[in-house]
Design an enzyme around this catalytic site. Structure first.
Site, PDB file in Angstrom:
ATOM      1  N   CYS A 192       9.694 -19.250  25.044  1.00  0.00           N
ATOM      2  CA  CYS A 192       9.253 -19.410  23.649  1.00  0.00           C
ATOM      3  C   CYS A 192      10.328 -20.121  22.825  1.00  0.00           C
ATOM      4  CB  CYS A 192       8.947 -18.019  23.090  1.00  0.00           C
ATOM      5  SG  CYS A 192       8.833 -17.911  21.306  1.00  0.00           S
TER       6      CYS A 192
ATOM      7  N   CYS B  57      11.443 -18.358  19.612  1.00  0.00           N
ATOM      8  CA  CYS B  57      12.237 -17.168  19.957  1.00  0.00           C
ATOM      9  C   CYS B  57      13.705 -17.543  20.134  1.00  0.00           C
ATOM     10  CB  CYS B  57      11.725 -16.533  21.254  1.00  0.00           C
ATOM     11  SG  CYS B  57      10.027 -15.939  21.163  1.00  0.00           S
TER      12      CYS B  57
END
Length: 125
Positions: A34, A37
Site C-alpha cells: 500500500c 501506508c
C-alpha cells in the site's frame, strides 16, 4: 512484539493481549504493498514516540496480510485504516471512529487527544 514504541501485531490474540494491558490503543491497519501506508508510516512512528505511555497509551501496527484474523474482526477493507480503542472497545476520537487513508492532520489530532487522556490517567493513578 514491540520496537521504538510501536507494537507489531501478528494476530487477533496479540492485539487483544495489548488491549488487556493498555487503556488506550491506536491501531494502524496497513499492507506492505500500500503506497499511502508507506507515506504515513514515518508520521505514525513519530506520533508513537511522542505520545506512547506504558500501560496507558500504545500504538500498534497490524499488517492485514499477516494478521487477517484481526483485519476481519474489525472489518478493515481499505488501507491504511486507523482505529482507536479504550479498554478493548473501539471508540471515536475527535468525533471520528475510524480514519481511512493517509490523513496526517486527523491522525496527529487523534494522537494528541489520546496522549492527553493517557497523561491524565497516569497522573491520577
Amino acid at each position: 512484539m514491540s520496537s521504538d514504541n510501536l507494537h507489531h501485531i501478528n494476530s487477533l490474540a496479540e492485539l487483544q493481549s495489548l488491549f488487556a494491558s493498555t487503556t488506550y490503543v491506536a491501531v494502524d491497519f496497513y499492507a506492505d504493498w500500500c503506497g499511502p501506508c508507506k507515506v504515513i508510516a514515518p508520521h505514525y512512528e513519530t506520533l508513537a514516540k511522542q505520545h506512547s505511555t506504558p500501560g496507558a497509551l500504545a500504538f500498534a501496527k497490524v499488517n492485514v496480510d499477516h494478521a487477517q484474523d484481526a483485519a476481519l474482526a474489525y472489518g478493515v477493507s481499505a488501507m491504511p485504516t486507523f482505529m482507536f480503542f479504550k479498554e478493548g472497545r473501539q471508540v471515536a476520537v475527535n468525533g471520528q471512529p475510524v480514519i481511512r487513508g493517509a490523513d496526517p492532520r486527523a491522525l496527529s489530532a487523534a494522537a494528541e487527544k489520546l496522549g492527553g487522556l493517557a497523561k491524565k490517567r497516569t497522573a491520577t493513578a
